[in-house]
Motif scaffolding. Sequence first.
Motif, PDB file in Angstrom:
ATOM      1  N   GLY A 548      50.099  21.704  33.595  1.00 42.18           N
ATOM      2  CA  GLY A 548      50.337  22.399  35.588  1.00 42.18           C
ATOM      3  C   GLY A 548      49.021  21.441  36.725  1.00 42.18           C
ATOM      4  N   ASP A 549      48.941  22.339  37.333  1.00 42.66           N
ATOM      5  CA  ASP A 549      47.906  21.270  38.780  1.00 42.66           C
ATOM      6  C   ASP A 549      45.879  21.909  38.169  1.00 42.66           C
ATOM      7  OD1 ASP A 549      50.461  20.737  39.685  1.00 42.66           O
ATOM      8  OD2 ASP A 549      51.302  23.174  40.295  1.00 42.66           O
ATOM      9  N   GLN A 550      46.406  22.431  36.994  1.00 49.30           N
ATOM     10  CA  GLN A 550      44.637  22.876  36.396  1.00 49.30           C
ATOM     11  C   GLN A 550      44.153  21.654  36.720  1.00 49.30           C
ATOM     12  OE1 GLN A 550      44.066  26.204  36.833  1.00 49.30           O
ATOM     13  NE2 GLN A 550      46.264  26.011  37.140  1.00 49.30           N
ATOM     14  N   VAL A 551      42.821  22.211  37.202  1.00 46.80           N
ATOM     15  CA  VAL A 551      41.915  20.428  37.464  1.00 46.80           C
ATOM     16  C   VAL A 551      40.918  21.019  37.665  1.00 46.80           C
ATOM     17  CG1 VAL A 551      43.406  19.341  38.907  1.00 46.80           C
ATOM     18  CG2 VAL A 551      42.023  20.714  40.570  1.00 46.80           C
ATOM     19  N   GLY A 552      39.796  20.666  36.854  1.00 46.97           N
ATOM     20  CA  GLY A 552      37.853  21.040  37.117  1.00 46.97           C
ATOM     21  C   GLY A 552      37.375  20.790  37.926  1.00 46.97           C
ATOM     22  N   GLY A 553      36.336  21.543  39.175  1.00 47.84           N
ATOM     23  CA  GLY A 553      36.522  21.036  39.887  1.00 47.84           C
ATOM     24  C   GLY A 553      34.161  20.416  39.633  1.00 47.84           C
ATOM     25  N   LEU A 554      34.615  19.330  39.825  1.00 43.43           N
ATOM     26  CA  LEU A 554      32.768  18.853  39.055  1.00 43.43           C
ATOM     27  C   LEU A 554      32.323  18.068  40.679  1.00 43.43           C
ATOM     28  CD1 LEU A 554      34.486  17.369  36.342  1.00 43.43           C
ATOM     29  CD2 LEU A 554      32.792  19.070  36.902  1.00 43.43           C
ATOM     30  N   VAL A 555      33.202  18.343  41.997  1.00 43.45           N
ATOM     31  CA  VAL A 555      32.463  17.285  43.059  1.00 43.45           C
ATOM     32  C   VAL A 555      32.210  19.016  44.383  1.00 43.45           C
ATOM     33  CG1 VAL A 555      32.407  15.699  45.142  1.00 43.45           C
ATOM     34  CG2 VAL A 555      32.506  15.236  42.334  1.00 43.45           C
ATOM     35  N   ALA A 556      31.173  18.440  44.755  1.00 44.33           N
ATOM     36  CA  ALA A 556      31.112  19.423  46.264  1.00 44.33           C
ATOM     37  C   ALA A 556      31.163  18.254  47.463  1.00 44.33           C
ATOM     38  CB  ALA A 556      29.771  19.921  46.571  1.00 44.33           C
ATOM     39  N   PHE A 557      32.128  18.605  47.590  1.00 44.65           N
ATOM     40  CA  PHE A 557      32.868  17.496  49.207  1.00 44.65           C
ATOM     41  C   PHE A 557      32.513  18.313  50.214  1.00 44.65           C
ATOM     42  CE2 PHE A 557      36.376  16.771  45.834  1.00 44.65           C
ATOM     43  CZ  PHE A 557      36.720  15.363  45.490  1.00 44.65           C
ATOM     44  N   TRP A 615      32.081  19.373  27.428  1.00 39.83           N
ATOM     45  CA  TRP A 615      31.817  19.205  28.666  1.00 39.83           C
ATOM     46  C   TRP A 615      30.252  19.335  28.680  1.00 39.83           C
ATOM     47  CZ3 TRP A 615      34.195  17.597  31.962  1.00 39.83           C
ATOM     48  CH2 TRP A 615      35.671  17.639  32.842  1.00 39.83           C
ATOM     49  N   GLU A 616      29.678  19.745  27.639  1.00 37.39           N
ATOM     50  CA  GLU A 616      28.155  19.791  27.604  1.00 37.39           C
ATOM     51  C   GLU A 616      27.395  18.496  27.735  1.00 37.39           C
ATOM     52  OE1 GLU A 616      27.284  23.509  25.001  1.00 37.39           O
ATOM     53  OE2 GLU A 616      27.583  24.497  26.214  1.00 37.39           O
ATOM     54  N   ASN A 621      29.378  17.865  33.724  1.00 35.18           N
ATOM     55  CA  ASN A 621      29.850  18.165  34.127  1.00 35.18           C
ATOM     56  C   ASN A 621      29.800  19.638  35.579  1.00 35.18           C
ATOM     57  OD1 ASN A 621      27.264  20.060  33.550  1.00 35.18           O
ATOM     58  ND2 ASN A 621      27.130  18.739  31.677  1.00 35.18           N
ATOM     59  N   PRO A 622      29.878  20.712  34.856  1.00 37.42           N
ATOM     60  CA  PRO A 622      29.885  21.746  36.187  1.00 37.42           C
ATOM     61  C   PRO A 622      28.309  22.228  36.730  1.00 37.42           C
ATOM     62  CG  PRO A 622      31.792  22.557  35.075  1.00 37.42           C
ATOM     63  CD  PRO A 622      30.752  21.097  33.840  1.00 37.42           C
ATOM     64  N   GLY A 717      37.184  15.074  39.738  1.00 45.03           N
ATOM     65  CA  GLY A 717      37.563  15.968  38.734  1.00 45.03           C
ATOM     66  C   GLY A 717      37.744  16.337  37.462  1.00 45.03           C
ATOM     67  N   GLY A 718      37.769  17.437  36.819  1.00 45.81           N
ATOM     68  CA  GLY A 718      38.629  16.892  35.366  1.00 45.81           C
ATOM     69  C   GLY A 718      39.824  17.166  35.057  1.00 45.81           C
ATOM     70  N   GLY A 719      40.175  17.292  33.885  1.00 49.73           N
ATOM     71  CA  GLY A 719      42.229  17.507  34.139  1.00 49.73           C
ATOM     72  C   GLY A 719      41.894  17.605  32.775  1.00 49.73           C
ATOM     73  N   VAL A 720      43.234  18.403  32.220  1.00 50.13           N
ATOM     74  CA  VAL A 720      43.106  18.385  30.693  1.00 50.13           C
ATOM     75  C   VAL A 720      44.851  18.766  29.880  1.00 50.13           C
ATOM     76  CG1 VAL A 720      43.519  20.814  31.034  1.00 50.13           C
ATOM     77  CG2 VAL A 720      42.485  19.973  28.208  1.00 50.13           C
TER      78      VAL A 720
END
Length: 778
Positions: A548-557, A615-616, A621-622, A717-720
């Motif tokens: 879907g639209d799932q993303v993992g936030g990896l950046v503070a904009f 991810w670790e 990573n987060p 960011g991250g995706g899957v």
Amino acid sequence: MSDPPQEYQDDCSFCGVHRAANPRLCHDCQIWDIDEHIFTYKNLPEVNLDLLSSRNPPAFSIGERVHIDRIEDLTYVPLEAYGTRHSCIVCHEIYMGAVKKKLPLDTQICPLRPFAVGPLRFDREEKGLPPRRPYNIECVVPVVLKQRTRDSHDSENQGTESIYPAFAVEIIISYDESGQTLLDVHRWDRTFFSLDSINQWLSDCQETHGFDCDETVSPMSLPEGFRLIDTYDRCVVTPPGVDHYDFVTLSYVWASASDGKDTQLTLGSIELLSCPGSLTAQEVPSLIEDAIVLCSSLGQRYLWVDRLCIIQDDASSKHAQIYAMDAIYHLALFTIIALTNGKDSIGLPGSPNRPRVDSDLSHEWNFGRDGRGYCAYPRIDLVERSEWNTRGWTFQERLLSGRHLFVSSQQVLACCGKYTLNCNAPLSPEEISAGLDHGNRQDLERGVRQIRYYRKYRIIVAQYNTKRLSFDSDILNAFVGISQVVGFTLETSFIFGVPERFLLESLLWGPVGASRRRGDSLHIPSWSWAAWEGGVDYRPIQTFDAVGDQVGGLVAFHFVDKKRGLRRVDSYGHWFFESFDGPPSERPPGERFSMREWKDMMVLLSHRPDGLETWERCPHNPSETLRRLDIPADIGQFALKFPGSLVFNTTKATLSLRQPSVGGKHRVPIKNSDVNQEFLLICDGLSNPIGITMWMDRSWRKQTISLEQTHDFIVLGGGVQKYAKYDVWPYVSTDCPWCLYVMLVEKHNLVYRRVAIGAVVVNAWASLNPRWETIILS
């Protein structure tokens, strides 16, 4: 053709009834004597209706020359034969329609059956409505011609009979109350469209579902200095000081209203144009004149037209009006939309002030068969293929309006949020309420009411950026109304056409086809779709099938705001579904939860228990992101020189690119059928593929991205991926489902600019030893 017999010699082949012939019809036209025979039975001479229908790619439509085998099998008769049948009322009307087209008398023609536009007798009976008195049916009869083509190599000019153009004869058929005897056939005069039908549509909409169509999607008010045209007194006025008043808006292509009359509202003309009677037909462009007369005839006193209601040479006032387009079009009772291009048609054809030209020859009918019978209705795609629909400003006006009155050279469609009404045939209020308008109850116009989720916003952007603007500088101005309404719905502000709350998702777009960067003078940053001309695709990495639209936030904009300086972007920072061991938390405003996406994620986790470990091990990573939220003070200060830039801490790696090889273990079919499109492989220092780029126009890529040198990539960011088996990455040797969304950037004077986006395998990124860096993305 033979004279009409006094009585059928055999039982009727349709109903088996032995009946007397209608003396007003020839032998060939006796079938027309009963309404049910001509409008419902299939075994009449005809071509495949799919060929006449715009619901499929039309191989045949009125006015077009085509080659169709079925048409060759029809029986053709010289036109002059129809002219001799003065006693047949059907043949006479067909003959007169052909004569009006100035066809030679030896032209071979074949009329098809009539297609009903108005409601049929059995339509009314099915709805429990009383019969029409008189029982008249508005119809369109397609007439196919058999004409010779000339072969330039044929010295004798014999030609070949192989082309079959067509035209339409529009008639009204009158039956007795039972529909068993045809009484008359005469020309259907469509010189003017039906004002009664428009008023009845408006009344039905307001009474039966007005709340839905009048509901505003956000609080809004008309701007200071708002003006209207008083269609009764024919002058520009400031609206009355009441809480609510009805007004109509006009949407058109500016050039279509430029017929040598350039009357506009300016600082110098306000006083004059405010005087009653100042807007004379001699001074006002024809299109606007027709809109004024139409509104007055419909009983609508107030009309809004940009060129006469916005002070064109007052920059401050004009800016305020442009930023209130959402309120102006959204609060209007309805919008008149001129689909004419100003070349083939002037003004609003069919309106009280503008008789249609040659209305018997319509190119805009759609023929079909539904549960009612054989019927004709306007081709809905006439809206989509119009010049009006290609423009950026009108795109916004269409979305913001709650009701639409589409006017083309031959058709009028009245649309609201519930249905579309064909205003060609006059319908009674009960017929409109019963839906007896032959197949037009389509969800054609939902406007901004449909944009309740972020995914809808992406669809709107993809459509909007293909529209044409006379000036590149209007790219955001013509979108501001939409962004304000969507911003309220999604509870977010917008920066350069992008919703802050969904910034990461909104950066993951790619061009469709050839792309061109708009001029730097516009000061639109490269990361925004608005900086580029051409279509936009929010799933550009088509070979990477994400959940879907799932993303993992990896950046503070952070964003360099011209007024507020450097500030943190109000984005919804989330890590996929936020929880890997339970149901997802509540989604951000404007997002609908998809159980299918959740199941995909659960399948992924059940097959990949090492997901967290993957991810670790990744240097980005987060946890690392949380340690690097703040921007160094010196870089933040330097970034203020570049308003509109995004500033953030991320990892960067320098990688090479190459084209995919023809064969190989990991080769998969390329989904894009456009031979001018290509994607590239992202490779590590040993030329091993670790990721893929978006699809790109081949010519643009060759001019912009060199395969002979390395390029900088930064993480967004991250995706899957959604599949249980993860060896579907083309050309990439990995079974890892997790990816990093990356951006290919180029550096200019310590500031980066976007070039393209891509996806890289997470565990491969770790092996690159990427370095953390504070990026200024302009």
